[in-house]
Design a protein around this motif. Structure first.
Motif, PDB file in Angstrom:
ATOM      1  N   ALA A  90       0.861  -1.117  -0.021  1.00 45.68           N
ATOM      2  CA  ALA A  90       0.002  -0.059   0.070  1.00 45.68           C
ATOM      3  C   ALA A  90       0.943   1.240  -0.086  1.00 45.68           C
ATOM      4  O   ALA A  90       0.424   2.214  -0.812  1.00 45.68           O
ATOM      5  CB  ALA A  90      -0.956  -0.078   1.240  1.00 45.68           C
ATOM      6  N   ARG A 126      -7.983   9.081  -4.437  1.00 46.37           N
ATOM      7  CA  ARG A 126      -7.715   7.912  -5.145  1.00 46.37           C
ATOM      8  C   ARG A 126      -6.607   7.098  -4.360  1.00 46.37           C
ATOM      9  O   ARG A 126      -6.857   5.696  -4.242  1.00 46.37           O
ATOM     10  CB  ARG A 126      -7.487   8.074  -6.632  1.00 46.37           C
ATOM     11  N   ASN A 129      -8.153   5.505  -1.142  1.00 49.96           N
ATOM     12  CA  ASN A 129      -9.263   4.383  -1.564  1.00 49.96           C
ATOM     13  C   ASN A 129      -8.408   3.153  -2.060  1.00 49.96           C
ATOM     14  O   ASN A 129      -8.868   2.051  -1.819  1.00 49.96           O
ATOM     15  CB  ASN A 129     -10.278   4.893  -2.730  1.00 49.96           C
ATOM     16  N   VAL A 130      -7.483   3.350  -2.979  1.00 44.50           N
ATOM     17  CA  VAL A 130      -6.913   2.194  -3.428  1.00 44.50           C
ATOM     18  C   VAL A 130      -6.040   1.396  -2.500  1.00 44.50           C
ATOM     19  O   VAL A 130      -6.176   0.175  -2.315  1.00 44.50           O
ATOM     20  CB  VAL A 130      -5.698   2.527  -4.689  1.00 44.50           C
ATOM     21  N   ILE A 132      -6.902   1.412   0.942  1.00 37.94           N
ATOM     22  CA  ILE A 132      -7.855   0.700   1.586  1.00 37.94           C
ATOM     23  C   ILE A 132      -8.494  -0.586   0.793  1.00 37.94           C
ATOM     24  O   ILE A 132      -8.423  -1.663   1.540  1.00 37.94           O
ATOM     25  CB  ILE A 132      -8.911   1.552   2.154  1.00 37.94           C
ATOM     26  N   GLU A 133      -8.508  -0.278  -0.550  1.00 36.90           N
ATOM     27  CA  GLU A 133      -8.835  -1.740  -1.158  1.00 36.90           C
ATOM     28  C   GLU A 133      -7.670  -2.885  -1.114  1.00 36.90           C
ATOM     29  O   GLU A 133      -8.162  -4.023  -1.077  1.00 36.90           O
ATOM     30  CB  GLU A 133      -9.389  -1.275  -2.457  1.00 36.90           C
ATOM     31  N   ASP A 134      -6.584  -2.242  -1.453  1.00 34.10           N
ATOM     32  CA  ASP A 134      -5.521  -3.437  -1.210  1.00 34.10           C
ATOM     33  C   ASP A 134      -5.334  -4.034   0.011  1.00 34.10           C
ATOM     34  O   ASP A 134      -5.235  -5.133   0.020  1.00 34.10           O
ATOM     35  CB  ASP A 134      -3.980  -2.557  -1.619  1.00 34.10           C
ATOM     36  N   LYS A 136      -7.838  -4.385   2.300  1.00 36.51           N
ATOM     37  CA  LYS A 136      -9.041  -5.251   2.358  1.00 36.51           C
ATOM     38  C   LYS A 136      -8.824  -6.785   1.574  1.00 36.51           C
ATOM     39  O   LYS A 136      -8.976  -7.714   1.912  1.00 36.51           O
ATOM     40  CB  LYS A 136     -10.145  -4.614   1.909  1.00 36.51           C
ATOM     41  N   ALA A 137      -8.210  -6.515   0.399  1.00 34.12           N
ATOM     42  CA  ALA A 137      -7.669  -7.642  -0.518  1.00 34.12           C
ATOM     43  C   ALA A 137      -6.908  -8.507   0.227  1.00 34.12           C
ATOM     44  O   ALA A 137      -7.051  -9.685   0.133  1.00 34.12           O
ATOM     45  CB  ALA A 137      -7.479  -7.177  -1.986  1.00 34.12           C
ATOM     46  N   GLY A 148      -9.752 -11.887  -3.563  1.00 37.58           N
ATOM     47  CA  GLY A 148     -10.000 -10.767  -3.011  1.00 37.58           C
ATOM     48  C   GLY A 148     -11.289 -10.289  -2.479  1.00 37.58           C
ATOM     49  O   GLY A 148     -11.257  -9.113  -1.862  1.00 37.58           O
ATOM     50  N   SER A 149     -12.184 -11.059  -2.822  1.00 38.16           N
ATOM     51  CA  SER A 149     -13.410 -10.675  -2.690  1.00 38.16           C
ATOM     52  C   SER A 149     -13.766 -11.004  -1.086  1.00 38.16           C
ATOM     53  O   SER A 149     -13.222 -11.764  -0.347  1.00 38.16           O
ATOM     54  CB  SER A 149     -14.659 -11.473  -3.526  1.00 38.16           C
ATOM     55  N   PRO A 150     -14.901 -10.484  -0.431  1.00 31.87           N
ATOM     56  CA  PRO A 150     -15.169 -10.808   0.967  1.00 31.87           C
ATOM     57  C   PRO A 150     -15.567 -12.073   0.997  1.00 31.87           C
ATOM     58  O   PRO A 150     -15.994 -12.853   0.187  1.00 31.87           O
ATOM     59  CB  PRO A 150     -16.539  -9.916   1.116  1.00 31.87           C
TER      60      PRO A 150
END
Length: 159
Positions: A90, A126, A129-130, A132-134, A136-137, A148-150
């Motif tokens: 990240a 951006r 957000n990226v 955070i998504e990384d 989470k994944a 990487g999906s829940p």
């Protein structure tokens, strides 16, 4: 003569039968003693095996707690390592995004403060957000999701 012969046969028969009975009784006594010794040895062996199994069980129970703690520590270290790797990725992505923003701003020397603020704010949003998504994944991958999906249903994460 016949009476004498009959008595001699009876005496001889009694002697032979008596000797035979004595031999069989002594043979049965020896067998009985051997079976008794074997039974005693078997009981001692069973007691020894029971004591050995009890000791092994106690040793296993005594060793189980440290082994479980060691396994827990290894799992904890693995989780921390994966989380740190996610943070490093990240931060690498954020560093690349910051370099892009610096490049965009430095290419335009006549940029106004509002435009610069909008570019920086958009890229920061951006970037966050990226990031955070990384993260989470990476977390979802830790609990078994390859894409990487829940997770579907309940997920248990150690530590």
């Amino acid at each position: 003569g016949i009476n004498k012969l009959e008595r001699a046969v009876q005496d001889s028969l009694h002697t032979i039968v008596g000797d035979r009975v004595v031999k069989e009784e002594s043979g049965f006594a020896v067998i009985s003693e051997a079976v008794g010794d074997l039974t005693d040895n078997l009981q001692h062996l069973i007691i020894h095996q029971r004591d050995t199994l009890t000791k092994v069980q106690q040793d296993n129970e005594r060793m189980a707690a440290p082994i479980m703690q060691m396994i827990g520590s290894i799992q904890f270290q693995d989780v921390v390592k994966r989380r740190l790797q996610g943070l490093v990725q990240a931060f690498d992505h954020m560093a690349n995004s910051i370099e892009e923003v610096v490049g965009q701003v430095s290419q335009r020397p006549d940029i106004s403060l509002e435009e610069m603020n909008a570019i920086i704010r958009g890229n920061l949003d951006r970037m966050v957000n990226v990031g955070i998504e990384d993260l989470k994944a990476g977390r979802f991958a830790d609990v078994g999701q390859k894409d990487g999906s829940p997770p579907q249903g309940a997920a248990i994460e150690l530590f």
